[in-house]
Design a protein around this motif. Structure first.
Motif, PDB file in Angstrom:
ATOM      1  N   PRO A  85      33.576 -24.861  25.695  1.00  0.00           N
ATOM      2  CA  PRO A  85      34.392 -24.458  24.543  1.00  0.00           C
ATOM      3  C   PRO A  85      33.576 -23.625  23.570  1.00  0.00           C
ATOM      4  CG  PRO A  85      33.760 -26.773  24.388  1.00  0.00           C
ATOM      5  CD  PRO A  85      33.363 -26.309  25.743  1.00  0.00           C
ATOM      6  N   VAL A  86      34.236 -22.708  22.895  1.00  0.00           N
ATOM      7  CA  VAL A  86      33.552 -21.869  21.905  1.00  0.00           C
ATOM      8  C   VAL A  86      33.025 -22.743  20.774  1.00  0.00           C
ATOM      9  CG1 VAL A  86      33.850 -19.994  20.258  1.00  0.00           C
ATOM     10  CG2 VAL A  86      35.035 -19.916  22.458  1.00  0.00           C
ATOM     11  N   ALA A  87      31.758 -22.581  20.436  1.00  0.00           N
ATOM     12  CA  ALA A  87      31.155 -23.385  19.363  1.00  0.00           C
ATOM     13  C   ALA A  87      31.826 -23.073  18.041  1.00  0.00           C
ATOM     14  CB  ALA A  87      29.656 -23.105  19.284  1.00  0.00           C
ATOM     15  N   ARG A  88      32.257 -24.111  17.346  1.00  0.00           N
ATOM     16  CA  ARG A  88      32.892 -23.930  16.038  1.00  0.00           C
ATOM     17  C   ARG A  88      31.989 -24.386  14.909  1.00  0.00           C
ATOM     18  NH1 ARG A  88      38.031 -27.363  17.688  1.00  0.00           N
ATOM     19  NH2 ARG A  88      36.257 -28.504  18.572  1.00  0.00           N
ATOM     20  N   SER A  89      30.869 -24.991  15.257  1.00  0.00           N
ATOM     21  CA  SER A  89      29.913 -25.461  14.247  1.00  0.00           C
ATOM     22  C   SER A  89      28.508 -25.399  14.824  1.00  0.00           C
ATOM     23  CB  SER A  89      30.233 -26.907  13.845  1.00  0.00           C
ATOM     24  OG  SER A  89      30.006 -27.781  14.953  1.00  0.00           O
ATOM     25  N   ALA A  90      27.525 -25.501  13.937  1.00  0.00           N
ATOM     26  CA  ALA A  90      26.141 -25.492  14.395  1.00  0.00           C
ATOM     27  C   ALA A  90      25.877 -26.659  15.338  1.00  0.00           C
ATOM     28  CB  ALA A  90      25.205 -25.551  13.182  1.00  0.00           C
ATOM     29  N   GLU A  91      26.488 -27.802  15.060  1.00  0.00           N
ATOM     30  CA  GLU A  91      26.258 -28.978  15.902  1.00  0.00           C
ATOM     31  C   GLU A  91      26.803 -28.773  17.315  1.00  0.00           C
ATOM     32  OE1 GLU A  91      24.360 -32.512  16.535  1.00  0.00           O
ATOM     33  OE2 GLU A  91      24.310 -31.215  14.765  1.00  0.00           O
ATOM     34  N   GLU A  92      27.929 -28.082  17.425  1.00  0.00           N
ATOM     35  CA  GLU A  92      28.472 -27.803  18.749  1.00  0.00           C
ATOM     36  C   GLU A  92      27.568 -26.837  19.512  1.00  0.00           C
ATOM     37  OE1 GLU A  92      32.524 -26.589  18.502  1.00  0.00           O
ATOM     38  OE2 GLU A  92      33.233 -28.586  17.915  1.00  0.00           O
ATOM     39  N   LEU A  93      26.966 -25.886  18.814  1.00  0.00           N
ATOM     40  CA  LEU A  93      26.010 -24.987  19.461  1.00  0.00           C
ATOM     41  C   LEU A  93      24.780 -25.769  19.901  1.00  0.00           C
ATOM     42  CD1 LEU A  93      25.190 -22.166  20.337  1.00  0.00           C
ATOM     43  CD2 LEU A  93      24.277 -21.780  18.038  1.00  0.00           C
ATOM     44  N   VAL A  94      24.332 -26.693  19.079  1.00  0.00           N
ATOM     45  CA  VAL A  94      23.200 -27.548  19.440  1.00  0.00           C
ATOM     46  C   VAL A  94      23.508 -28.308  20.724  1.00  0.00           C
ATOM     47  CG1 VAL A  94      21.907 -29.618  18.761  1.00  0.00           C
ATOM     48  CG2 VAL A  94      22.285 -27.772  17.109  1.00  0.00           C
ATOM     49  N   ASP A  95      24.710 -28.852  20.814  1.00  0.00           N
ATOM     50  CA  ASP A  95      25.107 -29.600  22.010  1.00  0.00           C
ATOM     51  C   ASP A  95      25.083 -28.708  23.249  1.00  0.00           C
ATOM     52  OD1 ASP A  95      25.448 -31.872  20.492  1.00  0.00           O
ATOM     53  OD2 ASP A  95      27.630 -31.650  20.301  1.00  0.00           O
ATOM     54  N   GLY A  96      25.616 -27.500  23.111  1.00  0.00           N
ATOM     55  CA  GLY A  96      25.658 -26.583  24.249  1.00  0.00           C
ATOM     56  C   GLY A  96      24.274 -26.194  24.730  1.00  0.00           C
ATOM     57  N   ILE A  97      23.380 -25.919  23.778  1.00  0.00           N
ATOM     58  CA  ILE A  97      22.006 -25.576  24.141  1.00  0.00           C
ATOM     59  C   ILE A  97      21.324 -26.780  24.780  1.00  0.00           C
ATOM     60  CG2 ILE A  97      19.735 -24.979  23.213  1.00  0.00           C
ATOM     61  CD1 ILE A  97      21.187 -23.234  21.153  1.00  0.00           C
ATOM     62  N   GLY A  98      21.640 -27.951  24.292  1.00  0.00           N
ATOM     63  CA  GLY A  98      21.065 -29.167  24.862  1.00  0.00           C
ATOM     64  C   GLY A  98      21.444 -29.344  26.322  1.00  0.00           C
ATOM     65  N   VAL A  99      22.684 -29.036  26.652  1.00  0.00           N
ATOM     66  CA  VAL A  99      23.134 -29.125  28.055  1.00  0.00           C
ATOM     67  C   VAL A  99      22.325 -28.178  28.922  1.00  0.00           C
ATOM     68  CG1 VAL A  99      25.049 -28.653  29.619  1.00  0.00           C
ATOM     69  CG2 VAL A  99      25.470 -29.895  27.495  1.00  0.00           C
ATOM     70  N   LEU A 100      22.153 -26.938  28.450  1.00  0.00           N
ATOM     71  CA  LEU A 100      21.381 -25.955  29.208  1.00  0.00           C
ATOM     72  C   LEU A 100      19.944 -26.426  29.412  1.00  0.00           C
ATOM     73  CD1 LEU A 100      20.939 -23.149  30.472  1.00  0.00           C
ATOM     74  CD2 LEU A 100      20.460 -22.295  28.167  1.00  0.00           C
ATOM     75  N   MET A 101      19.334 -26.948  28.366  1.00  0.00           N
ATOM     76  CA  MET A 101      17.937 -27.360  28.473  1.00  0.00           C
ATOM     77  C   MET A 101      17.775 -28.542  29.414  1.00  0.00           C
ATOM     78  SD  MET A 101      16.704 -26.789  24.544  1.00  0.00           S
ATOM     79  CE  MET A 101      14.983 -26.407  24.800  1.00  0.00           C
ATOM     80  N   ARG A 102      18.719 -29.458  29.412  1.00  0.00           N
ATOM     81  CA  ARG A 102      18.633 -30.584  30.352  1.00  0.00           C
ATOM     82  C   ARG A 102      18.749 -30.087  31.785  1.00  0.00           C
ATOM     83  NH1 ARG A 102      21.340 -33.078  26.110  1.00  0.00           N
ATOM     84  NH2 ARG A 102      23.401 -32.599  26.948  1.00  0.00           N
ATOM     85  N   ARG A 103      19.622 -29.110  32.007  1.00  0.00           N
ATOM     86  CA  ARG A 103      19.750 -28.544  33.349  1.00  0.00           C
ATOM     87  C   ARG A 103      18.451 -27.896  33.797  1.00  0.00           C
ATOM     88  NH1 ARG A 103      25.636 -25.560  34.031  1.00  0.00           N
ATOM     89  NH2 ARG A 103      26.945 -27.373  33.587  1.00  0.00           N
ATOM     90  N   ARG A 104      17.758 -27.284  32.869  1.00  0.00           N
ATOM     91  CA  ARG A 104      16.538 -26.555  33.226  1.00  0.00           C
ATOM     92  C   ARG A 104      15.310 -27.441  33.293  1.00  0.00           C
ATOM     93  NH1 ARG A 104      17.157 -20.337  31.249  1.00  0.00           N
ATOM     94  NH2 ARG A 104      18.878 -19.948  32.690  1.00  0.00           N
ATOM     95  N   LEU A 105      15.464 -28.705  32.948  1.00  0.00           N
ATOM     96  CA  LEU A 105      14.328 -29.617  32.986  1.00  0.00           C
ATOM     97  C   LEU A 105      14.501 -30.745  33.993  1.00  0.00           C
ATOM     98  CD1 LEU A 105      13.506 -29.826  29.172  1.00  0.00           C
ATOM     99  CD2 LEU A 105      12.051 -28.854  30.954  1.00  0.00           C
ATOM    100  N   THR A 106      15.591 -30.715  34.748  1.00  0.00           N
ATOM    101  CA  THR A 106      15.830 -31.771  35.734  1.00  0.00           C
ATOM    102  C   THR A 106      16.291 -31.169  37.061  1.00  0.00           C
ATOM    103  OG1 THR A 106      18.133 -32.037  34.972  1.00  0.00           O
ATOM    104  CG2 THR A 106      16.485 -33.469  33.977  1.00  0.00           C
ATOM    105  N   GLY A 107      16.013 -31.880  38.137  1.00  0.00           N
ATOM    106  CA  GLY A 107      16.517 -31.506  39.458  1.00  0.00           C
ATOM    107  C   GLY A 107      16.126 -30.106  39.893  1.00  0.00           C
ATOM    108  N   GLU A 108      17.088 -29.429  40.514  1.00  0.00           N
ATOM    109  CA  GLU A 108      16.844 -28.065  40.986  1.00  0.00           C
ATOM    110  C   GLU A 108      16.620 -27.102  39.830  1.00  0.00           C
ATOM    111  OE1 GLU A 108      16.359 -26.716  44.053  1.00  0.00           O
ATOM    112  OE2 GLU A 108      16.187 -28.837  44.558  1.00  0.00           O
ATOM    113  N   GLY A 109      17.222 -27.408  38.689  1.00  0.00           N
ATOM    114  CA  GLY A 109      16.997 -26.567  37.512  1.00  0.00           C
ATOM    115  C   GLY A 109      15.540 -26.578  37.089  1.00  0.00           C
ATOM    116  N   ARG A 110      14.895 -27.725  37.208  1.00  0.00           N
ATOM    117  CA  ARG A 110      13.477 -27.818  36.881  1.00  0.00           C
ATOM    118  C   ARG A 110      12.652 -26.968  37.841  1.00  0.00           C
ATOM    119  NH1 ARG A 110       9.576 -30.870  34.479  1.00  0.00           N
ATOM    120  NH2 ARG A 110       7.653 -31.142  35.671  1.00  0.00           N
TER     121      ARG A 110
END
Length: 200
Positions: A85-110
């Motif tokens: 979903p389109v970020a409507r607040s800074a906190e929602e953007l934080v959540d979205g970036i957090g998802v990306l970072m978890r993907r890049r630090l675990t499993g095949e993403g790592r």
């Protein structure tokens, strides 16, 4: 039909893609010194000499690896940008970036992140690789830029580039040092992107 145009796997990948995917895994697991044609043959489960037949030189192997890595990264960011979903607040953007970072630090993403860091170092002395690795437009990047623009940030494109570079930096830090990225760290990056020039 030439050999390299055929021989697709059951999963639909052609032979060059299979080899590039295997090479990413070898680079992640064994480092640059471990990236050999023989090691890629073994990782791909293919007869000895297959990689050399398709990607004759080490440069050809590394270039194919980097192109595939960028393709996978772009696909991931495009999908995330389209589905989230389109970020409507800074906190929602934080959540979205957090998802990306978890993907890049675990499993095949790592493993892809480890390979990406090794390729970035190699690109310092290789203009062709450096050009392939230049950040490209995708739906994820566009979503961040649109949010910053909506918040009235001056130069949203430049701020987006800086923010995402900082995200990459945090990923690198955790790859080397271990641990997870805390939400407060991401909030700090987003807050910095939203601040005006000279704002404390």
């Amino acid at each position: 039909m030439r050999q390299e145009q055929g021989q697709r796997r059951g999963d639909g990948r052609d032979r060059r893609t299979v080899l590039a995917d295997a090479a990413i895994g070898v680079l992640a697991d064994a480092g640059v010194r471990g990236l050999t044609h023989r090691a890629v043959d073994a990782a791909a489960g293919l007869p000895l000499g297959t990689t050399s037949a398709y990607l004759r030189t080490r440069q050809a192997l590394l270039t194919a690896l980097v192109r595939r890595l960028v393709e996978l990264d772009q696909g991931e960011l495009q999908t995330m940008g389209e589905q989230a979903p389109v970020a409507r607040s800074a906190e929602e953007l934080v959540d979205g970036i957090g998802v990306l970072m978890r993907r890049r630090l675990t499993g095949e993403g790592r493993r892809r992140s480890l390979a990406r860091c090794a390729c970035a170092v190699e690109s310092v002395r290789d203009p062709e690789l450096r050009e392939i690795l230049v950040p490209r437009e995708n739906a994820g990047r566009a979503a961040v830029r649109a949010f910053l623009a909506e918040q009235g940030v001056a130069d949203p494109d430049g701020r987006t580039t800086t923010l995402l570079a900082c995200v990459d930096g945090l990923v690198f830090d955790r790859l080397v040092g271990g641990g997870e990225v805390g939400a407060d760290e991401i909030r700090g990056l987003v807050a910095a992107a939203l601040r005006g020039p000279g704002t404390p």
